[in-house]
Design a protein around this motif. Structure first.
Motif, short mmCIF file in Angstrom:
data_model
loop_
_atom_site.label_atom_id
_atom_site.label_comp_id
_atom_site.label_asym_id
_atom_site.label_seq_id
_atom_site.Cartn_x
_atom_site.Cartn_y
_atom_site.Cartn_z
N TYR A 155 7.01 -3.34 -10.12
CA TYR A 155 5.90 -3.47 -9.12
C TYR A 155 5.71 -5.06 -9.12
O TYR A 155 5.72 -5.70 -8.00
N ILE A 156 5.62 -5.71 -10.25
CA ILE A 156 5.53 -7.31 -10.37
C ILE A 156 6.65 -7.91 -9.52
O ILE A 156 6.58 -8.80 -8.82
N THR A 157 7.74 -7.58 -9.95
CA THR A 157 9.03 -8.00 -9.59
C THR A 157 9.28 -8.02 -7.97
O THR A 157 9.47 -8.91 -7.33
N SER A 158 8.77 -6.65 -7.45
CA SER A 158 8.83 -6.39 -6.00
C SER A 158 7.67 -7.25 -5.32
O SER A 158 8.32 -7.89 -4.13
N LEU A 159 6.68 -7.40 -5.84
CA LEU A 159 5.55 -7.99 -5.23
C LEU A 159 5.87 -9.77 -5.24
O LEU A 159 5.74 -10.20 -4.34
N PHE A 160 6.54 -10.13 -6.17
CA PHE A 160 6.89 -11.47 -6.36
C PHE A 160 8.07 -11.63 -5.47
O PHE A 160 7.84 -12.92 -4.65
N TYR A 171 5.79 2.28 -7.58
CA TYR A 171 6.07 1.76 -8.83
C TYR A 171 4.84 1.61 -9.74
O TYR A 171 4.50 2.04 -10.77
N LEU A 172 3.46 1.18 -9.11
CA LEU A 172 2.37 1.00 -9.95
C LEU A 172 1.74 2.42 -10.39
O LEU A 172 1.31 2.56 -11.59
N ILE A 173 1.70 3.42 -9.45
CA ILE A 173 1.18 4.70 -9.81
C ILE A 173 2.20 5.44 -10.89
O ILE A 173 1.71 6.07 -11.80
N LEU A 196 0.84 -1.26 0.04
CA LEU A 196 -0.07 -0.08 0.07
C LEU A 196 0.66 1.18 0.10
O LEU A 196 0.39 2.24 -0.91
N TYR A 197 1.86 1.24 0.78
CA TYR A 197 2.79 2.49 0.92
C TYR A 197 3.85 2.54 0.44
O TYR A 197 4.69 3.42 0.56
N PHE A 198 4.36 1.47 -0.24
CA PHE A 198 5.69 1.64 -1.03
C PHE A 198 5.45 1.21 -2.26
O PHE A 198 5.97 1.91 -3.58
N PHE A 199 5.15 -0.13 -2.73
CA PHE A 199 5.05 -0.75 -3.94
C PHE A 199 3.98 0.18 -5.00
O PHE A 199 4.36 0.51 -5.97
N ILE A 200 2.97 0.46 -4.40
CA ILE A 200 1.90 1.02 -5.33
C ILE A 200 2.29 2.38 -5.71
O ILE A 200 2.16 2.59 -6.74
#
Length: 369
Positions: free
Chosen positions: A95-100, A86-88, A79-83
């Motif tokens: 984003y996908i790499t970080s989430l993976f 990266y996503l926004i 919520l407070y870092f990846f989105i």
């Protein structure tokens, strides 16, 4: 010297920026107590749910104590870092790499902690004995985490959307308020300029009426400076203000000029936007031949059964004078104010026929939404 319109735009933009920044930081996140309530409720729900499923509430409590800190970590990281980072910013690969990577870390930590601290059977809800790091187990755990991520993200985005909508509405209200205030400041100098001209003419004539003009002008200034700061004023006060204005203007008219002001209905509790009728009355003197014996003005305020106010104005005028007079801001200003305050919930009809000028304005005393 800054032009008034440019000053208004700068002032409005500065006000809106300050209000936006204030609202942005005051509503930037969900309050901490709601975070605590959400995770406490979700934790309790999971303990009861899986405790009932396994008929083993002690196991459910221990496993959830292990898993929930990991849930919380990946949810807030998302919520407070990846989105935001990266996503926004449309950095979808990152984003996908970080989430993976985060999900991989979470799976490993969750499986290891459960194995060493809770049970050797790392997947008790499946049929038969299952080992860790198998394809099916990885998919099951990952889908569970994605479910938690989706739920928390949906809640956060919904709250942010509601807050953003409220901020936009507040900005619109502030913009409306600023524009209305600016339009009122345009009216005040316009009126005082005309009135001071009248007073100057009387002093040149050394008229005894000059002192009367000063007193009436004092009453008008008190009304304009203090009362019109409110969005609505009592109709009775507005009519008193109009009467003072008429008295001042009539001092320069032919002695046979007449003004007829009529009131119909109970106006004791009625309130209206200030200075909304003045420009139409000013035009009576501006475009009428005040030196003619047949110069007259008829003014009427009527409150209907539907709680509407009908303002009617008729006056004699000289069409030839319209070609000589400069076009002022009065009527345009008033029309803009009516649009801002009442939108389409008012009726305005202005007509000229022969030597008769008519204005009919109907406004709701209770503002329609």
């Amino acid at each position: 010297m800054v032009h008034p319109k440019k000053w208004y735009k700068l002032h409005t933009q500065f006000t809106l920026i300050l209000n936006f920044r204030k609202n942005k930081y005051s509503n930037r996140t969900i309050k901490r107590k709601y975070h605590i309530l959400f995770w406490a409720g979700y934790f309790l729900f999971n303990v009861i749910r899986w405790g009932s499923y396994f008929d083993d509430y002690w196991y459910s409590l221990k496993s959830n104590l292990i898993e929930f800190p990991l849930h919380i970590f990946i949810v807030y990281a998302n919520l407070y870092f990846f989105i935001p980072k990266y996503l926004i910013q449309k950095k979808y690969k990152r984003y996908i790499t970080s989430l993976f990577i985060s999900l991989s870390f979470l799976y490993t930590a969750r499986t290891a902690l459960n194995y060493f601290l809770v049970t050797k059977n790392i997947w008790p809800e499946s049929e038969g004995y299952q080992e860790a790091f198998t394809f099916n187990h990885i998919i099951a755990v990952t889908l569970g985490e994605l479910y938690v991520l989706a739920l928390a993200t949906a809640i956060k985005l919904t709250v942010d959307w509601v807050n953003q909508r409220n901020r936009i509405e507040n900005l619109k209200k502030e913009h409306l308020k600023s524009e209305l205030n600016f339009l009122k400041t345009q009216i005040q100098p316009h009126f005082f300029f005309n009135t001071l001209n009248n007073l100057y003419a009387l002093t040149l004539e050394k008229s005894d009426l000059a002192s009367t003009v000063v007193l009436k002008l004092s009453d008008i200034m008190q009304y304009v400076i203090y009362d019109v700061k409110e969005p609505k004023v009592k109709l009775l006060k507005e009519i008193e203000y109009i009467q003072n204005y008429l008295d001042l203007e009539l001092l320069r008219c032919n002695k046979n000029s007449t003004v007829d002001l009529n009131i119909k209905g109970n106006i004791a509790n009625a309130k209206v936007p200030p200075l909304i009728f003045l420009s139409y009355i000013e035009n009576c003197f501006k475009h009428g031949n005040k030196n003619n014996n047949d110069f007259y003005i008829y003014i009427s305020f009527e409150i209907t059964q539907e709680n509407n106010l009908i303002f009617s104005l008729k006056n004699s005028f000289e069409p030839s004078l319209n070609q000589k007079k400069k076009r002022g801001i009065g009527n345009t200003n008033t029309k803009r104010r009516l649009d801002l305050i009442f939108k389409k919930n008012y009726k305005l009809d202005i007509s000229q026929e022969n030597n008769l000028h008519s204005v009919n304005l109907e406004i709701p005393l209770t503002k329609k939404q």
